[in-house]
Structure formats: C-alpha cells, structure tokens
Motif scaffolding. Structure first.
Motif, PDB file in Angstrom:
ATOM      1  N   VAL A 184       0.852  -1.078   0.167  1.00  0.00           N
ATOM      2  CA  VAL A 184       0.115   0.083  -0.093  1.00  0.00           C
ATOM      3  C   VAL A 184       0.836   1.156  -0.252  1.00  0.00           C
ATOM      4  O   VAL A 184       1.929   1.460   1.002  1.00  0.00           O
ATOM      5  N   PHE A 185       0.245   1.935  -0.819  1.00  0.00           N
ATOM      6  CA  PHE A 185       1.924   3.134  -1.117  1.00  0.00           C
ATOM      7  C   PHE A 185       0.506   4.436  -0.331  1.00  0.00           C
ATOM      8  O   PHE A 185       0.112   4.906  -0.441  1.00  0.00           O
ATOM      9  N   VAL A 186       1.477   5.398   0.638  1.00  0.00           N
ATOM     10  CA  VAL A 186       1.234   6.258   0.984  1.00  0.00           C
ATOM     11  C   VAL A 186       2.152   7.023   0.954  1.00  0.00           C
ATOM     12  O   VAL A 186       3.033   7.507   0.504  1.00  0.00           O
ATOM     13  N   PRO A 187       1.821   8.621   1.150  1.00  0.00           N
ATOM     14  CA  PRO A 187       3.010   9.733   1.111  1.00  0.00           C
ATOM     15  C   PRO A 187       3.454   9.666   2.102  1.00  0.00           C
ATOM     16  O   PRO A 187       3.550   9.463   3.539  1.00  0.00           O
ATOM     17  N   ARG A 188       4.841  10.712   1.643  1.00  0.00           N
ATOM     18  CA  ARG A 188       5.290  10.426   3.351  1.00  0.00           C
ATOM     19  C   ARG A 188       5.414  11.614   3.718  1.00  0.00           C
ATOM     20  O   ARG A 188       5.722  12.653   2.694  1.00  0.00           O
ATOM     21  N   THR A 189       5.511  11.794   4.569  1.00  0.00           N
ATOM     22  CA  THR A 189       5.313  13.588   5.573  1.00  0.00           C
ATOM     23  C   THR A 189       6.828  12.497   7.206  1.00  0.00           C
ATOM     24  O   THR A 189       6.156  11.886   7.340  1.00  0.00           O
ATOM     25  N   ILE A 190       6.662  14.324   8.099  1.00  0.00           N
ATOM     26  CA  ILE A 190       8.116  13.686   8.683  1.00  0.00           C
ATOM     27  C   ILE A 190       6.798  12.974   9.914  1.00  0.00           C
ATOM     28  O   ILE A 190       7.606  12.676  10.668  1.00  0.00           O
ATOM     29  N   SER A 191       5.290  13.567  10.260  1.00  0.00           N
ATOM     30  CA  SER A 191       4.848  13.085  11.052  1.00  0.00           C
ATOM     31  C   SER A 191       4.154  11.469  11.207  1.00  0.00           C
ATOM     32  O   SER A 191       3.555  11.449  11.668  1.00  0.00           O
ATOM     33  N   ARG A 192       4.514  10.811  10.071  1.00  0.00           N
ATOM     34  CA  ARG A 192       3.961   9.365   9.692  1.00  0.00           C
ATOM     35  C   ARG A 192       2.280   9.142  10.085  1.00  0.00           C
ATOM     36  O   ARG A 192       2.240   8.728  10.624  1.00  0.00           O
ATOM     37  N   TYR A 193       1.320  10.529   9.739  1.00  0.00           N
ATOM     38  CA  TYR A 193       0.351  10.050   9.109  1.00  0.00           C
ATOM     39  C   TYR A 193      -0.421   9.170   8.521  1.00  0.00           C
ATOM     40  O   TYR A 193      -0.946   8.670   9.212  1.00  0.00           O
ATOM     41  N   HIS A 194       0.008   9.499   7.576  1.00  0.00           N
ATOM     42  CA  HIS A 194      -1.043   8.305   6.819  1.00  0.00           C
ATOM     43  C   HIS A 194      -0.317   6.756   7.499  1.00  0.00           C
ATOM     44  O   HIS A 194      -1.566   6.330   6.647  1.00  0.00           O
ATOM     45  N   GLU A 195       0.344   6.572   7.127  1.00  0.00           N
ATOM     46  CA  GLU A 195       0.833   5.099   7.787  1.00  0.00           C
ATOM     47  C   GLU A 195       0.234   4.956   9.377  1.00  0.00           C
ATOM     48  O   GLU A 195      -0.458   4.143   9.329  1.00  0.00           O
ATOM     49  N   TYR A 196      -0.096   5.547  10.272  1.00  0.00           N
ATOM     50  CA  TYR A 196      -0.628   5.781  11.489  1.00  0.00           C
ATOM     51  C   TYR A 196      -1.840   5.582  11.315  1.00  0.00           C
ATOM     52  O   TYR A 196      -3.190   6.281  12.378  1.00  0.00           O
ATOM     53  N   ALA A 197      -2.362   6.914  10.282  1.00  0.00           N
ATOM     54  CA  ALA A 197      -3.890   7.160   9.970  1.00  0.00           C
ATOM     55  C   ALA A 197      -5.180   5.582  10.801  1.00  0.00           C
ATOM     56  O   ALA A 197      -6.334   6.409  11.266  1.00  0.00           O
ATOM     57  N   PRO A 198      -4.619   4.704  10.678  1.00  0.00           N
ATOM     58  CA  PRO A 198      -5.639   3.667  10.308  1.00  0.00           C
ATOM     59  C   PRO A 198      -6.105   3.744  12.139  1.00  0.00           C
ATOM     60  O   PRO A 198      -6.996   3.317  12.776  1.00  0.00           O
ATOM     61  N   LEU A 199      -5.256   3.492  12.933  1.00  0.00           N
ATOM     62  CA  LEU A 199      -5.083   3.838  14.868  1.00  0.00           C
ATOM     63  C   LEU A 199      -5.430   5.431  14.886  1.00  0.00           C
ATOM     64  O   LEU A 199      -6.456   5.153  16.628  1.00  0.00           O
ATOM     65  N   PHE A 200      -5.397   6.457  14.710  1.00  0.00           N
ATOM     66  CA  PHE A 200      -6.131   8.101  14.829  1.00  0.00           C
ATOM     67  C   PHE A 200      -7.029   7.579  15.072  1.00  0.00           C
ATOM     68  O   PHE A 200      -7.770   8.577  15.560  1.00  0.00           O
ATOM     69  N   HIS A 201      -7.828   6.824  13.878  1.00  0.00           N
ATOM     70  CA  HIS A 201      -8.701   7.587  13.822  1.00  0.00           C
ATOM     71  C   HIS A 201      -9.828   6.487  13.609  1.00  0.00           C
ATOM     72  O   HIS A 201     -11.393   6.164  13.754  1.00  0.00           O
ATOM     73  N   LEU A 202      -9.106   5.543  15.026  1.00  0.00           N
ATOM     74  CA  LEU A 202     -10.066   4.877  16.075  1.00  0.00           C
ATOM     75  C   LEU A 202     -10.536   5.851  17.178  1.00  0.00           C
ATOM     76  O   LEU A 202     -10.649   5.066  17.904  1.00  0.00           O
ATOM     77  N   LEU A 203      -9.892   6.874  17.443  1.00  0.00           N
ATOM     78  CA  LEU A 203      -9.585   7.058  19.330  1.00  0.00           C
ATOM     79  C   LEU A 203     -10.905   8.178  18.969  1.00  0.00           C
ATOM     80  O   LEU A 203     -11.368   9.025  17.920  1.00  0.00           O
ATOM     81  N   PRO A 204     -12.065   7.864  20.549  1.00  0.00           N
ATOM     82  CA  PRO A 204     -12.796   9.117  20.137  1.00  0.00           C
ATOM     83  C   PRO A 204     -12.182  10.534  20.859  1.00  0.00           C
ATOM     84  O   PRO A 204     -11.374  10.749  20.633  1.00  0.00           O
ATOM     85  N   ARG A 205     -13.284  11.397  20.169  1.00  0.00           N
ATOM     86  CA  ARG A 205     -12.519  12.472  20.027  1.00  0.00           C
ATOM     87  C   ARG A 205     -12.220  13.162  21.850  1.00  0.00           C
ATOM     88  O   ARG A 205     -11.478  13.927  21.767  1.00  0.00           O
ATOM     89  N   SER A 206     -13.490  12.403  22.554  1.00  0.00           N
ATOM     90  CA  SER A 206     -12.746  13.360  24.593  1.00  0.00           C
ATOM     91  C   SER A 206     -10.728  12.968  24.179  1.00  0.00           C
ATOM     92  O   SER A 206     -10.780  13.449  24.646  1.00  0.00           O
ATOM     93  N   THR A 207     -10.290  10.972  23.372  1.00  0.00           N
ATOM     94  CA  THR A 207      -9.415  10.799  24.058  1.00  0.00           C
ATOM     95  C   THR A 207      -8.162  12.009  22.962  1.00  0.00           C
ATOM     96  O   THR A 207      -7.047  12.051  23.205  1.00  0.00           O
ATOM     97  N   LEU A 208      -8.483  12.668  21.333  1.00  0.00           N
ATOM     98  CA  LEU A 208      -7.936  13.357  21.266  1.00  0.00           C
ATOM     99  C   LEU A 208      -7.491  15.077  21.701  1.00  0.00           C
ATOM    100  O   LEU A 208      -6.513  14.856  21.745  1.00  0.00           O
TER     101      LEU A 208
END
Length: 415
Positions: free
Chosen positions: A125-149
C-alpha cells in the motif's frame, strides 16, 4: 486580477489565481472536522472505496498476503499528478493484494512504483511520505474517540480512508510537530485496560516493557491493518451476477491461487465510538494471533524488576513486592521471648535465660553473638556495649547490628 469577456455569453469571468491564504483556508476546511458534527454517533470514522469505479472485475487471491506500507514523496516530484493518479489506482485495487501489479504495464507506472512492482507479487500500500507519519498511522488515529484526541492535544480530522487514495499531502503543516508522540500516548491510553486491567498506566515507569509496547505504534500497525482486511473481505460484491472465473495469462495458462470476480462494495469500515471500539478489540485479537500478545505480556509480568514501576501505588507493584519478599504482608524481624511454651530445639540451639534463639545464633560470628546476648541482658546503649566489648566508640557495634539485621531477615524470611 484580469477580467475578460466571454464573447458567447457576454458574461464577465474572473481568471485570477487563488491566494495562498485562500488555498490554506480551503485545505483546512477539507482537513479538519466540524466540531459540531463530531458526535459520538458519527465520530470517529474511516471508509473504503470500491474498485468498481474503474474495474468490472478484479483478481482475488485465495490467500491474500498481509499488506505492507511503502512511503512515496508525493510533493516536489516530477509529474506529481501522474504519480498521485497511479497511487490512487494501485491502492484502489486493495482486493487484489499481491496480484495488483498485473493490472499495470511497466510504462504506466512511475519509476518509484515500478521498483516495487518489479519485486514480484508483493502486497504493498503506497502512502505519502511525511514527517509526522500521519498516513501510515491514520488507521490508529481514526479509531480514537473525540475525548481522547482532545485530552492529548490532537486535532479533530475528517474521516479517514483505507487504503489511501488521495488527499492533501502537506499534512505536516496542520499537525503538531510532536504528532507521533502525542498519538503514541493517546493510543496507549486507549488499549491499556486490555493490557493491564488492574493497574493504571501511570503506575509504571517509562521503561516498563508493557508500557513501551502500548506506545509502540509500529507494533499496532500490522494488527489494525489485519482487522481492516477482515472487515473488507467480509463485504458483499458489487455485482452478484458475475461468477468467479479463472484468471487467464498471456501464455494461455491461468494464474494460480486466484480468481476473477466482481469487486466488493465500498462502505464505512466504522462510524461512531461504538463501532470504533469493536474494531479496537478486533485489533487486539489480531495482535494476539496464536497467543503472541499474551505470550509477551506473560513473559514481562513473570520477569518484572523494580525499575518497571513508577512512584505511584498499584496492585501490580504490590503483587511484585509480595513475590519479591516471599510473604503476603510486611513482617518485622524480632527476637521473641518464649515464657509459657516448650521450645523445640535442634543440636545448634542455644538458650540464654528464658530466650530461645534457635538455629539463628549459629549463623553469627562470636562478636555478633556477644552483641545479641548483651542486648538481651539489658544493655541498650551502644556506647555501653562497645565499652564492655573493648571498643573505643559505638561505630563497630552499629555496623555489627546492620549485619545482624540482614542475617535475621534472611533467616526468618525463609521460615
């Protein structure tokens, strides 16, 4: 601003270019979620898109390989739009897994993607290269509820997509500089109860292995991807009238281990906190495939050291100390006077007056034994004991008392 007249319509058209401020405002609107819409029923969310937009049939392997992530520099490269389009088309064929390269000719793939395709049947799976690595970790990020974020200082972002198809690549401009660290803490807080239900996260030091495991986003990325794949491969197909068939090759043979079939539908993989929580549990189950996660946790718990704990009290620390000292409660070592009982004495037992020292006195050297006898005889001042034993000051007596206490603790602690 240059105004021109449309001769066919006679209308004025505005051909001016958008300013950088206007572009950024548009990007922010596309990137950040509306706080009013980020309700528990609608947020968090991640969706997938069907390959049926481009293909009537896809190649479906009988045993798809686990996906791997490869980052590409999608900003500042030649033919950027061509690379983005190729990435979107490649990733949309997620259902083809390791066989997706067979949909592309070499000349239709950008050089950086061609290098991967030339390695053979690999599921990438190709993802954009970023400093934050947001695109690799997006599945984990988008599982977190609003209060946790919000608790960890992370922004509310619009729904995620899996796999990555298109989007604003300069995400680092909108994310905190320590995004990965904050996400690590947020994810650890989300899964900690499933790793240690009896003690809070703060009860452990920063070097505790289980705490490090909870924070390790790279450890959790494969199981969350496996959970997503399980959801995707359970989706219905777009056209159920299309029968599965062998995949013909140019040499007249058929591709082994795969069939041609209608693509599966696109849908929300999860929407809202309840569905996201189910996917988190599914992620933990995949992390524990064949007892892997439980094996790690059991090994760590069986080999804890004092440095694994913080200064905060916890049940885990209490259990550790009980095992360490081999007793259920704190016991002070004392000499006990037996006045109304009949002592059971061994060959090395020594009795002075009515005090039974049992085998313990046999562990002491003559000078240490003399100190104990003098204490029992009523000499309680260290200077008096030192004088009777021929010392100039009490320092030697203090040192011997330390050794006596250690021997007593070791002796009576083993009983």
């Amino acid at each position: 601003m240059a105004d021109t007249t449309d001769q066919d319509s006679g209308l004025m058209t505005d051909e001016r270019e958008l300013t950088s401020a206007e572009i950024e405002a548009f990007q922010r609107e596309q990137f950040f979620a509306d706080a009013d819409e980020a309700t528990a029923e609608m947020y968090p969310r991640t969706f997938s898109q069907s390959a049926a937009f481009l293909y009537q049939r896809v190649v479906r392997p009988h045993e798809p390989l686990p996906p791997e992530y490869v980052t590409l520099p999608l900003t500042g490269v030649g033919n950027r739009d061509g690379v983005r389009l190729a990435v979107a088309e490649w990733n949309m064929l997620w259902e083809c897994a390791q066989f997706r390269r067979r949909f592309f000719s070499e000349e239709n793939l950008p050089a950086m993607m061609r290098e991967v395709a030339e390695r053979g049947d690999v599921n990438v799976v190709f993802v954009p290269r970023t400093i934050s690595r947001y695109h690799e970790y997006a599945p984990l990020f988008h599982l977190l509820p609003r209060s946790t974020l919000q608790r960890h200082g992370l922004p509310l972002l619009r729904g995620g997509q899996w796999p990555y198809l298109t989007g604003m690549e300069p995400v680092d401009h909108f994310l905190p500089t320590d995004f990965e660290e904050r996400l690590s803490r947020a994810w650890a807080s989300r899964v900690w109860r499933d790793l240690d239900s009896g003690s809070k996260l703060r009860a452990f030091s920063d070097t505790d292995p289980i705490r490090l495991l909870a924070h390790n986003l790279d450890f959790w990325l494969p199981p969350v991807t496996a959970a997503i794949q399980e959801i995707l491969f359970d989706l219905p197909v777009v056209d159920s009238t299309i029968d599965e068939a062998p995949v013909p090759l140019q040499d007249g043979t058929f591709l082994e281990g795969a069939v041609a079939a209608s693509p599966r539908v696109g849908t929300d993989l999860w929407r809202g906190e309840a569905e996201a929580a189910e996917v988190v549990q599914l992620t933990i189950e995949h992390a524990d495939a064949n007892g892997r996660l439980r094996g790690i946790l059991d090994a760590v718990r069986s080999n804890r050291v004092e440095d694994d704990f913080s200064e905060h009290w916890s049940y885990a620390r209490e259990d550790f100390e009980r095992k360490l000292y081999s007793k259920r409660s704190k016991v002070k070592v004392r000499f006990v006077e037996l006045t109304d009982t009949i002592p059971v004495q061994g060959p090395e037992t020594e009795v002075v007056a009515d005090l039974v020292y049992a085998d313990f006195l046999a562990l002491l050297d003559p000078r240490e034994r003399q100190v104990v006898v003098l204490l029992r005889s009523g000499f309680t001042r260290l200077n008096e004991i030192a004088s009777l034993m021929g010392y100039k000051n009490h320092s030697p007596i203090s040192k011997r008392l330390v050794q006596i206490r250690k021997k007593a603790a070791a002796h009576f602690g083993e009983q």
